[in-house]
Design a protein around this motif. Structure first.
Motif, PDB file in Angstrom:
ATOM      1  N   VAL A   1      74.021  80.354  60.257  1.00  0.00           N
ATOM      2  CA  VAL A   1      73.440  79.772  61.469  1.00  0.00           C
ATOM      3  C   VAL A   1      72.184  78.976  61.132  1.00  0.00           C
ATOM      4  O   VAL A   1      71.931  77.915  61.709  1.00  0.00           O
ATOM      5  CB  VAL A   1      73.121  80.881  62.499  1.00  0.00           C
ATOM      6  CG1 VAL A   1      72.642  80.253  63.789  1.00  0.00           C
ATOM      7  CG2 VAL A   1      74.336  81.729  62.746  1.00  0.00           C
ATOM      8  N   LEU A   2      71.424  79.477  60.191  1.00  0.00           N
ATOM      9  CA  LEU A   2      70.239  78.729  59.754  1.00  0.00           C
ATOM     10  C   LEU A   2      70.654  77.371  59.208  1.00  0.00           C
ATOM     11  O   LEU A   2      70.021  76.343  59.490  1.00  0.00           O
ATOM     12  CB  LEU A   2      69.499  79.521  58.669  1.00  0.00           C
ATOM     13  CG  LEU A   2      68.626  80.666  59.146  1.00  0.00           C
ATOM     14  CD1 LEU A   2      68.265  81.579  57.989  1.00  0.00           C
ATOM     15  CD2 LEU A   2      67.356  80.120  59.802  1.00  0.00           C
ATOM     16  N   ASN A   3      71.711  77.378  58.460  1.00  0.00           N
ATOM     17  CA  ASN A   3      72.168  76.132  57.871  1.00  0.00           C
ATOM     18  C   ASN A   3      72.652  75.144  58.924  1.00  0.00           C
ATOM     19  O   ASN A   3      72.335  73.951  58.873  1.00  0.00           O
ATOM     20  CB  ASN A   3      73.298  76.434  56.892  1.00  0.00           C
ATOM     21  CG  ASN A   3      73.260  75.496  55.725  1.00  0.00           C
ATOM     22  OD1 ASN A   3      72.414  75.632  54.856  1.00  0.00           O
ATOM     23  ND2 ASN A   3      74.135  74.511  55.741  1.00  0.00           N
ATOM     24  N   MET A   4      73.397  75.651  59.869  1.00  0.00           N
ATOM     25  CA  MET A   4      73.872  74.784  60.951  1.00  0.00           C
ATOM     26  C   MET A   4      72.694  74.221  61.728  1.00  0.00           C
ATOM     27  O   MET A   4      72.649  73.030  62.048  1.00  0.00           O
ATOM     28  CB  MET A   4      74.772  75.580  61.896  1.00  0.00           C
ATOM     29  CG  MET A   4      76.002  76.131  61.242  1.00  0.00           C
ATOM     30  SD  MET A   4      77.211  74.841  60.895  1.00  0.00           S
ATOM     31  CE  MET A   4      78.018  74.729  62.482  1.00  0.00           C
ATOM     32  N   ALA A   5      71.743  75.083  62.041  1.00  0.00           N
ATOM     33  CA  ALA A   5      70.581  74.643  62.805  1.00  0.00           C
ATOM     34  C   ALA A   5      69.783  73.613  62.015  1.00  0.00           C
ATOM     35  O   ALA A   5      69.320  72.605  62.560  1.00  0.00           O
ATOM     36  CB  ALA A   5      69.707  75.838  63.169  1.00  0.00           C
ATOM     37  N   ALA A   6      69.640  73.860  60.709  1.00  0.00           N
ATOM     38  CA  ALA A   6      68.898  72.924  59.874  1.00  0.00           C
ATOM     39  C   ALA A   6      69.594  71.574  59.838  1.00  0.00           C
ATOM     40  O   ALA A   6      68.958  70.521  59.991  1.00  0.00           O
ATOM     41  CB  ALA A   6      68.749  73.498  58.464  1.00  0.00           C
ATOM     42  N   GLU A   7      70.889  71.591  59.663  1.00  0.00           N
ATOM     43  CA  GLU A   7      71.629  70.332  59.603  1.00  0.00           C
ATOM     44  C   GLU A   7      71.545  69.573  60.915  1.00  0.00           C
ATOM     45  O   GLU A   7      71.220  68.385  60.946  1.00  0.00           O
ATOM     46  CB  GLU A   7      73.107  70.593  59.281  1.00  0.00           C
ATOM     47  CG  GLU A   7      73.396  70.647  57.795  1.00  0.00           C
ATOM     48  CD  GLU A   7      74.849  71.010  57.512  1.00  0.00           C
ATOM     49  OE1 GLU A   7      75.728  70.673  58.328  1.00  0.00           O
ATOM     50  OE2 GLU A   7      75.094  71.647  56.475  1.00  0.00           O
TER      51      GLU A   7
END
Lengths: 144, 144
Positions: free
Chosen positions: A13-19
């Motif tokens: 989820v962190l990665n999705m949010a970052a992207e």
DNA sequence: CCTTGTTAGTTACATTTTCAACTACTACCT
DNA sequence: AGGTAGTAGTTGAAAATGTAACTAACAAGG
């Protein structure tokens, strides 16, 4: 078969949010200045903290030295930063923004600030405070 | 010169947090199964949701079709997934995990769950709830 | 059936990133 | 001083990613 969902997996989820949150800002430094993410980060560090060596940028930004080396080379070739030899230890090079680099930094950091405010606006003050605190802790952690 | 700090810039902090929190888990799927992040995600989707087409994985995982195509090709070559033609529409291919794929998924998703718990343990229940809620919102946003 | 448009998936090529040397320099130890 | 080790930064090859063009299949209108 476990019922653990990817949407409950913090790294995912962190990665999705970052992207997602990067896309819009990326357009700015890409379209206006032809920069890559690594270059924008180097520029930002020099703009915010003043003269630094490449190694110091590596440490502060958690970037590998080859990334920094290439970002610096590109930024230099486009006259956004200038190198300066260090007399005491000639392995180091002091890096500084040129006038053009300072102008780009002023422009982009103002845009970043505005964009950050826009992102944060979708949360309550409490939520935002907690979000930032948690993210800082997650980002800083050297080894979990 | 603005005093806006990178540490206050959500896209940056999100990215740092995502990278930091991914490192440890990455070792698992990389060392144990030789997988890339894209491959682990495809595996996870099939393990969690059952038979899917590549297109469905693209949509669910927000991955570009070339990424999925290549991840599927590699996972198939290593016998983690199997393709099956769809009679009604031969443009589609149903993707399924093989026995080996299911085993890898069981192993890795259990590890992911445990790792997620470890990450979350550094926050209070309230913090964790808010963090997850905020991240979900940031991750989902189609256009800010 | 034929044209036009659309979709699922692959492939080719350019750009980035990663990894492992490598150069140049400094520090320490005897 | 001379040898060994360590650090700052660069470079080249391999891996991964992004972009765009491509193939193959379906769909719908004439």
């Amino acid at each position: 078969m476990s019922d653990f969902d990817l949407r409950d997996f913090l790294p995912y989820v962190l990665n999705m949010a970052a992207e997602q949150s990067s896309i819009e800002f990326q357009k700015l430094y890409k379209d206006r200045y032809g920069m890559l993410r690594t270059e924008w980060r180097v520029l930002f560090h020099l703009g915010r903290y003043g003269t630094l060596t490449a190694k110091e940028i590596c440490d502060r930004a958690n970037m590998h030295k080859t990334k920094v080396s290439r970002a610096v080379a590109r930024l230099e070739s486009r006259r956004f930063i200038a190198r300066q030899e260090v007399e005491e230890d000639r392995r180091h090079e002091r890096l500084d923004l040129t006038k053009a680099g300072q102008a780009a930094y002023a422009d982009l950091s103002a845009a970043a600030q505005a964009f950050d405010a826009k992102l944060a606006a979708q949360f309550s003050p409490e939520e935002e405070a907690i979000l930032r605190r948690c993210l800082t802790r997650l980002a800083a952690l050297p080894k979990v």
